[in-house]
Design a protein around this motif. Structure first.
Motif, PDB file in Angstrom:
ATOM      1  N   ARG A  10      -3.854  -3.879  -0.340  1.00  0.00           N
ATOM      2  CA  ARG A  10      -2.669  -2.995  -0.312  1.00  0.00           C
ATOM      3  C   ARG A  10      -2.168  -2.652  -1.721  1.00  0.00           C
ATOM      4  O   ARG A  10      -1.926  -3.567  -2.520  1.00  0.00           O
ATOM      5  N   PRO A  11      -2.007  -1.338  -1.962  1.00  0.00           N
ATOM      6  CA  PRO A  11      -1.325  -0.912  -3.184  1.00  0.00           C
ATOM      7  C   PRO A  11       0.156  -0.685  -2.884  1.00  0.00           C
ATOM      8  O   PRO A  11       0.988  -0.557  -3.773  1.00  0.00           O
ATOM      9  N   THR A  12       0.499  -0.640  -1.618  1.00  0.00           N
ATOM     10  CA  THR A  12       1.817  -0.409  -1.032  1.00  0.00           C
ATOM     11  C   THR A  12       1.519  -0.462   0.464  1.00  0.00           C
ATOM     12  O   THR A  12       0.351  -0.373   0.844  1.00  0.00           O
ATOM     13  N   LYS A  65       8.436  12.941  -7.663  1.00  0.00           N
ATOM     14  CA  LYS A  65       8.801  12.165  -6.470  1.00  0.00           C
ATOM     15  C   LYS A  65       7.536  11.571  -5.833  1.00  0.00           C
ATOM     16  O   LYS A  65       6.420  11.954  -6.185  1.00  0.00           O
ATOM     17  N   PHE A  66       7.716  10.645  -4.899  1.00  0.00           N
ATOM     18  CA  PHE A  66       6.608  10.111  -4.121  1.00  0.00           C
ATOM     19  C   PHE A  66       6.098  11.257  -3.243  1.00  0.00           C
ATOM     20  O   PHE A  66       6.844  11.788  -2.413  1.00  0.00           O
ATOM     21  N   ALA A  67       4.833  11.616  -3.431  1.00  0.00           N
ATOM     22  CA  ALA A  67       4.289  12.815  -2.784  1.00  0.00           C
ATOM     23  C   ALA A  67       4.359  12.734  -1.267  1.00  0.00           C
ATOM     24  O   ALA A  67       4.482  13.754  -0.587  1.00  0.00           O
ATOM     25  N   ASN A 119      12.622   5.702   5.640  1.00  0.00           N
ATOM     26  CA  ASN A 119      12.842   5.434   4.214  1.00  0.00           C
ATOM     27  C   ASN A 119      11.880   4.359   3.762  1.00  0.00           C
ATOM     28  O   ASN A 119      11.437   3.532   4.568  1.00  0.00           O
ATOM     29  N   SER A 120      11.595   4.340   2.464  1.00  0.00           N
ATOM     30  CA  SER A 120      10.960   3.154   1.881  1.00  0.00           C
ATOM     31  C   SER A 120      11.521   2.961   0.488  1.00  0.00           C
ATOM     32  O   SER A 120      11.940   3.930  -0.160  1.00  0.00           O
ATOM     33  N   TRP A 121      11.565   1.723   0.030  1.00  0.00           N
ATOM     34  CA  TRP A 121      12.240   1.431  -1.239  1.00  0.00           C
ATOM     35  C   TRP A 121      11.698   0.124  -1.824  1.00  0.00           C
ATOM     36  O   TRP A 121      11.295  -0.777  -1.083  1.00  0.00           O
ATOM     37  N   ALA A 122      11.662   0.064  -3.145  1.00  0.00           N
ATOM     38  CA  ALA A 122      11.095  -1.121  -3.793  1.00  0.00           C
ATOM     39  C   ALA A 122      11.664  -1.338  -5.194  1.00  0.00           C
ATOM     40  O   ALA A 122      11.997  -0.374  -5.894  1.00  0.00           O
TER      41      ALA A 122
HETATM   42  C1  87F Z   1      -1.308   3.432  -5.752  1.00  0.00           C
HETATM   43  C2  87F Z   1      -2.398   3.397  -4.911  1.00  0.00           C
HETATM   44  C3  87F Z   1      -2.275   3.816  -3.607  1.00  0.00           C
HETATM   45  C4  87F Z   1       2.162   4.342  -5.625  1.00  0.00           C
HETATM   46  C5  87F Z   1      -0.086   3.872  -5.278  1.00  0.00           C
HETATM   47  O1  87F Z   1       7.645   3.517  -4.052  1.00  0.00           O
HETATM   48  C6  87F Z   1      -1.080   4.271  -3.106  1.00  0.00           C
HETATM   49  C7  87F Z   1       0.028   4.307  -3.938  1.00  0.00           C
HETATM   50  O2  87F Z   1       1.482   5.174  -2.323  1.00  0.00           O
HETATM   51  C8  87F Z   1       1.303   4.770  -3.480  1.00  0.00           C
HETATM   52  N1  87F Z   1       0.998   3.906  -6.090  1.00  0.00           N
HETATM   53  N2  87F Z   1       2.321   4.761  -4.352  1.00  0.00           N
HETATM   54  C9  87F Z   1       3.670   5.195  -3.940  1.00  0.00           C
HETATM   55  C10 87F Z   1       4.463   4.076  -3.334  1.00  0.00           C
HETATM   56  C11 87F Z   1       5.586   4.619  -2.561  1.00  0.00           C
HETATM   57  C12 87F Z   1       6.571   3.632  -1.957  1.00  0.00           C
HETATM   58  N3  87F Z   1       5.984   2.589  -1.163  1.00  0.00           N
HETATM   59  C13 87F Z   1       6.883   1.617  -0.582  1.00  0.00           C
HETATM   60  C14 87F Z   1       7.534   3.062  -2.939  1.00  0.00           C
HETATM   61  C15 87F Z   1       8.457   2.020  -2.453  1.00  0.00           C
HETATM   62  C16 87F Z   1       7.824   1.016  -1.557  1.00  0.00           C
END
Ligand code: 87F
Length: 512
Positions: free
Chosen positions: A134-136, A230-232, A284-287
């Motif tokens: 998982r990258p997220t 922004k997050f695409a 929503n999502s947040w980190a």
């Molecule tokens: C890297 C590899 C694959 C950022 C990545 O900010 C996927 C991603 O989706 C990816 N780097 N992101 C965006 C993450 C978005 C979002 N996810 C949940 C957040 C807050 C927590």
């Protein structure tokens, strides 16, 4: 005050003959790089000497030592309690993602794909199907949101997890700021209405502001990300933005996204509303991540090492005995132990350094490098006068306080250090903010490492153009955020980059 003046004497000696070098020779301690001269080297040296980080034999991976984890845990305790009050529940989803699910998110995973790490083998045999790390966790969690959410009574669904994620970055790794594995919390929530989602986005952003400003003593700007930044996968992204004056770079502190219904469509997260109609959830999502700690080191650290804000320091007060020749050593040690007792009973995080194989001078440097907010020295004269000498880490001020007022004075001093760290950081950050109206002013301010506030037309093509025109060795400039707190934008104001009518004030700069 024999004890304390002994400490002073050895410092003075070191200062006269060759300054830093002699200190180094005498104690084997000290930071050899200067923050203003060689920031990158200084940063690596500070996080290692401060015993926060150990470098690891895989590039971009770092060991987080107890000195780091205790800071992380203090922020975690605050944030975890705050989200529980919001009825958000903790959970844990697996580390691994099946390729099918990961690719369902195609559109926006595209840009991120190169950073996804895969497991392809077990032992010597190839896996039939490789498994992503998982990258997220959108793609990990949302198939189950689809299963768990059926009717409006299943909403809202509000989950959070504390976990690690892996992003195989290729640009230069930096401890805390850009590492290939990091710790974070990720919140993922689903609502029946957009209004509820919008409200939560801002509630969470406020918690992020409090982590930075109240705990880490770092001023941040709350705002909205541009379409490009922004997050695409989302509808809109809000963030808290910090700034590192020494390098002139902005740093995204944490993000709170409204995902709209994009993921609901992809993952078929539907529910039957009160009227019995089929509807899609709003998400929503947040980190926030361990990056917070890197920003803290970069903002407050100095040429002696770490400077920890009292609210996050695992040791707020270090007590050091300063025995002197034939003075009453046992008496001094007892006074140190009593000081620790009194302060820890009053609720402070306090320790004494009784090690007999290090000199007081060595201990001063050691605890300074580790950033402990207050040092208490107790020597023969202090003992005789029933007082202690307190030295502040942030500004080196020395204050003698009577044992009788110990608790009150230490409490006041710690509060003072916390506030003063924030005030100094804010004053330095504010001195870096430059308002510009034209492209020429923008380029000049960028050259002076400023955080630039400019009127902008808010067009994606124009931001791409700004990036292209500022591309260089130091990295291109980009928009950081459009602050929620917008200065007045008079009729007829034009965009600094396109000359079209400006629609909002936006912060720009180079960034991490
Ligand atoms: C890297 C590899 C694959 C950022 C990545 O900010 C996927 C991603 O989706 C990816 N780097 N992101 C965006 C993450 C978005 C979002 N996810 C949940 C957040 C807050 C927590």
């Amino acid at each position: 005050m024999a004890g304390s003046s002994e400490g002073k004497k050895s410092n003075a000696k070191a200062n006269i003959g060759g300054k830093k070098k002699e200190v180094k020779k005498e104690t084997g301690l000290g930071i050899s790089n200067k923050k203003d001269e060689n920031f990158g080297e200084w940063y690596s040296e500070v996080v290692v000497s401060g015993e926060m980080i150990e470098y690891y034999d895989i590039s971009g991976c770092y060991i987080l030592r107890p000195w780091t984890m205790s800071i992380w845990e203090i922020m975690q305790t605050f944030f975890d309690a705050a989200i529980k009050k919001m009825k958000i529940k903790n959970c844990y989803f697996p580390l691994f993602v099946s390729p099918g699910v990961l690719e369902r998110e195609k559109d926006h995973i595209e840009g991120f794909a190169p950073e996804v790490a895969w497991v392809t083998k077990s032992g010597k045999s190839e896996l039939e199907v490789p498994i992503a790390i998982r990258p997220t966790s959108e793609t990990v969690m949302y198939p189950y949101y689809s299963k768990w959410i059926r009717g409006h009574r299943d909403l809202p669904l509000k989950l959070n997890q504390w976990c690690n994620v892996v992003r195989w970055e290729f640009s230069n790794p930096t401890p805390f700021i850009r590492s290939r594995e990091f710790l974070w919390q990720e919140g993922h929530t689903a609502f029946a209405t957009k209004a509820e989602a919008d409200t939560e986005v801002l509630e969470i952003l406020e918690l992020y502001r409090r982590i930075y400003e109240e705990f880490l003593a770092i001023p941040v700007i709350k705002g909205k990300k541009s379409e490009l930044e922004k997050f695409a996968g989302g509808h809109y992204t809000t963030s808290v933005e910090a700034f590192i004056p020494t390098t002139g770079r902005g740093v995204q502190g944490a993000t709170s996204h409204c995902l709209g219904q994009n993921f609901a469509k992809m993952f078929e997260i539907n529910f039957e509303n009160e009227k019995g109609e089929k509807a899609m959830v709003w998400q929503n999502s947040w980190a926030y991540s361990t990056r917070t700690i890197g920003v803290m080191v970069m903002v407050h650290g100095d040429d002696k090492g770490l400077v920890l804000p009292p609210k996050v320091a695992s040791v707020q007060v270090i007590v050091i005995p300063v025995p002197y020749k034939d003075a009453d050593t046992q008496g001094i040690f007892d006074a140190c132990a009593a000081t620790v007792n009194t302060l820890s009973e009053a609720g402070f995080r306090v320790e004494a350094d009784f090690r007999d194989n290090y000199s007081p001078g060595w201990k001063y440097s050691h605890w300074e490098m580790k950033g402990v907010p207050l040092r208490i020295e107790i020597g023969p004269k202090d003992l005789a006068n029933s007082q202690v000498r307190v030295v502040r880490r942030d500004n080196s001020a020395k204050i003698d306080i009577s044992m009788a007022n110990l608790v009150e004075q230490v409490e006041e001093l710690l509060a003072n250090v916390q506030q003063s760290l924030f005030d100094v950081a804010k004053q330095k950050r504010d001195a870096c903010i430059q308002i510009v109206k034209t492209w020429d002013e923008f380029v000049e301010a960028l050259g002076q490492k400023k955080m630039i506030l400019a009127p902008w037309c808010d067009e994606e093509e124009v931001e791409k153009d700004v990036k292209a025109r500022t591309k260089g060795e130091m990295g291109a400039a980009k928009s950081l955020c459009s602050p929620f707190d917008q200065p007045e934008l008079p009729e007829g104001t034009i965009c600094f980059a396109s000359g079209k009518p400006a629609r909002k004030w936006t912060y720009w700069g180079r960034s991490y």
